[in-house]
Design a protein around this motif. Structure first.
Motif, mmCIF file in Angstrom:
data_model
loop_
_atom_site.group_PDB
_atom_site.id
_atom_site.type_symbol
_atom_site.label_atom_id
_atom_site.label_comp_id
_atom_site.label_asym_id
_atom_site.label_seq_id
_atom_site.Cartn_x
_atom_site.Cartn_y
_atom_site.Cartn_z
ATOM 1 N N VAL A 6 1.083 -1.388 -0.278
ATOM 2 C CA VAL A 6 0.333 0.064 0.144
ATOM 3 C C VAL A 6 0.970 1.031 0.030
ATOM 4 O O VAL A 6 0.666 2.398 -0.508
ATOM 5 C CB VAL A 6 -0.780 -0.077 1.306
ATOM 6 C CG1 VAL A 6 -1.978 1.239 1.207
ATOM 7 C CG2 VAL A 6 -1.945 -1.284 1.330
ATOM 8 N N GLN A 7 2.146 1.270 0.586
ATOM 9 C CA GLN A 7 2.865 1.924 0.895
ATOM 10 C C GLN A 7 3.610 2.635 0.128
ATOM 11 O O GLN A 7 3.762 4.082 -0.191
ATOM 12 C CB GLN A 7 3.391 2.631 2.464
ATOM 13 C CG GLN A 7 4.197 3.373 3.144
ATOM 14 C CD GLN A 7 5.217 3.833 2.419
ATOM 15 O OE1 GLN A 7 6.499 2.755 2.774
ATOM 16 N NE2 GLN A 7 5.810 5.038 2.456
ATOM 17 N N PRO A 30 3.036 2.314 -3.125
ATOM 18 C CA PRO A 30 3.154 2.620 -4.665
ATOM 19 C C PRO A 30 2.209 4.110 -4.291
ATOM 20 O O PRO A 30 2.166 4.994 -4.766
ATOM 21 C CB PRO A 30 2.248 1.867 -4.881
ATOM 22 C CG PRO A 30 2.773 0.689 -4.514
ATOM 23 C CD PRO A 30 2.675 0.740 -2.954
ATOM 24 N N LEU A 31 2.063 3.810 -3.399
ATOM 25 C CA LEU A 31 1.240 5.426 -2.913
ATOM 26 C C LEU A 31 1.700 6.509 -2.731
ATOM 27 O O LEU A 31 1.741 7.767 -3.124
ATOM 28 C CB LEU A 31 0.281 5.230 -1.145
ATOM 29 C CG LEU A 31 -0.927 6.513 -1.239
ATOM 30 C CD1 LEU A 31 -1.192 7.382 -1.829
ATOM 31 C CD2 LEU A 31 -1.177 6.458 0.511
ATOM 32 N N MET A 32 2.762 6.372 -1.747
ATOM 33 C CA MET A 32 3.941 7.527 -1.732
ATOM 34 C C MET A 32 5.265 8.290 -2.922
ATOM 35 O O MET A 32 4.683 9.055 -2.713
ATOM 36 C CB MET A 32 4.603 6.684 -0.367
ATOM 37 C CG MET A 32 6.255 8.043 -0.423
ATOM 38 S SD MET A 32 7.825 6.905 0.868
ATOM 39 C CE MET A 32 8.084 5.658 -0.076
ATOM 40 N N ALA A 41 3.425 7.504 -5.466
ATOM 41 C CA ALA A 41 2.666 8.703 -7.003
ATOM 42 C C ALA A 41 2.354 9.742 -6.552
ATOM 43 O O ALA A 41 2.553 10.745 -6.788
ATOM 44 C CB ALA A 41 1.722 7.628 -6.953
ATOM 45 N N LEU A 42 2.390 9.661 -5.013
ATOM 46 C CA LEU A 42 2.130 11.106 -4.552
ATOM 47 C C LEU A 42 3.533 13.085 -4.244
ATOM 48 O O LEU A 42 3.462 13.299 -4.949
ATOM 49 C CB LEU A 42 1.955 10.910 -2.986
ATOM 50 C CG LEU A 42 0.719 10.399 -2.665
ATOM 51 C CD1 LEU A 42 0.124 10.909 -1.303
ATOM 52 C CD2 LEU A 42 -0.696 11.599 -3.035
ATOM 53 N N VAL A 46 1.500 3.713 7.731
ATOM 54 C CA VAL A 46 0.995 3.864 5.720
ATOM 55 C C VAL A 46 1.341 5.735 6.326
ATOM 56 O O VAL A 46 1.449 6.265 5.306
ATOM 57 C CB VAL A 46 0.703 3.112 5.453
ATOM 58 C CG1 VAL A 46 0.110 4.164 3.703
ATOM 59 C CG2 VAL A 46 0.322 1.850 5.116
ATOM 60 N N SER A 78 4.098 8.098 4.730
ATOM 61 C CA SER A 78 4.332 7.988 3.037
ATOM 62 C C SER A 78 4.583 9.721 3.621
ATOM 63 O O SER A 78 4.865 10.570 2.781
ATOM 64 C CB SER A 78 2.111 8.326 2.839
ATOM 65 O OG SER A 78 2.381 7.291 2.326
ATOM 66 N N THR A 138 7.567 10.988 1.428
ATOM 67 C CA THR A 138 7.191 11.323 0.420
ATOM 68 C C THR A 138 7.951 12.646 -0.694
ATOM 69 O O THR A 138 8.343 12.384 -1.692
ATOM 70 C CB THR A 138 5.758 12.385 0.769
ATOM 71 O OG1 THR A 138 4.594 10.673 0.376
ATOM 72 C CG2 THR A 138 5.293 12.551 -1.449
#
Length: 271
Positions: free
Chosen positions: A58-59, A61-63, A65-66, A141, A145, A149
């Motif tokens: 989860v973390q 790809p999310l991080m 992408a942001l 997460v 992030s 990030t």
């Protein structure tokens, strides 16, 4: 070389030998692969590995992408004061991990935390961030992030600034829209940096310790127990140094394999 031998090489070799012993301290005795066989049958180890894997999936790809969106936004010609924005998004990366965990433990309190008060202000129900297994993992997460990030965004921003503007101008002349320019020019140009940050972020998440240790202590019900936390518990709470060393080398093997696979993929695509 002496410093490296004393503080790096010796502990690495000694911990490897220690992983083949059972018991604790000087009372340990050689027992072959017993610790590694125990590892395969240890449900808590697999729970910790599963928790770590879920947070990683989860973390990371999310991080990233942001981070990419933030870098693209800051690199836009419409944005002024880029230096200030770059400094602002990078500041969380230089904040101590323990300080970050303590700060978020106050922000995410169920009864009087700032996050729940904000949710209630907009008509949403409060969330038991640190008391429910799913939300506890999402809290970790969130903290990860927030902390990393900006660091990755600055790396992407440096890559964006190295792309020749002529490529975008030529694409615009050919009628390419913003999305097409992003997928055909920006992403291919940043591919080495993307894979680099994926590898580093994966390695860092697999070694996750500080944030869940400070936020939840591995709870509730071992929902945020990570491999590094389980290693710590066995070594410094139960003083089972042989088993803790075996966990450390199992984690090292996992990190090495995943890192090698990702680097291999990057090497094949670059040819």
């Amino acid at each position: 070389m002496v410093t490296f031998g004393v503080f790096k090489a010796y502990p690495i070799v000694d911990s490897l030998l220690l992983s083949f012993t059972t018991g604790n301290g000087s009372a340990g005795h050689a027992d072959g692969l017993a610790n590694y066989r125990r590892l395969l049958d240890d449900p808590l180890f697999w729970t910790a590995l599963r928790n770590t894997g879920e947070m990683l999936v989860v973390q990371v790809p999310l991080m990233l992408a942001l981070a990419l969106l933030m870098a693209v936004a800051i690199n836009s010609a419409l944005v002024r004061w880029r230096t200030v924005w770059r400094l602002g998004i990078f500041m969380p990366a230089v904040t101590g991990l323990v300080a970050t965990g303590v700060m978020f433990s106050f922000l995410l309190r169920t009864e009087d935390g700032a996050v729940n008060r904000l949710l209630e202000a907009v008509g949403l129900p409060a969330v038991d961030w640190l008391g429910q297994p799913f939300w506890a993992r999402m809290s970790v997460v969130l903290v990860l992030s927030w902390h990393y990030t900006g660091y990755n965004a600055v790396i992407y921003l440096a890559g964006l600034q190295s792309i020749p503007r002529e490529l975008y101008e030529a694409a615009m002349v050919d009628g390419a829209g913003a999305v097409r320019r992003f997928t055909a020019i920006t992403v291919p140009a940043l591919r080495p940096l993307l894979l680099f940050t994926v590898v580093l972020s994966t390695i860092g998440t697999l070694q996750l310790f500080d944030e869940p240790y400070v936020l939840t202590g591995g709870g509730p019900d071992n929902a945020t127990l990570t491999v590094s936390m389980y290693l710590y518990q066995n070594g410094f709470r139960y003083f089972d140094f042989g088993y803790a060393s075996a966990i450390a080398y199992a984690l090292t093997l996992l990190v090495s394999v995943l890192g090698a696979v990702q680097m291999r993929l990057m090497g094949e695509r670059d040819r």
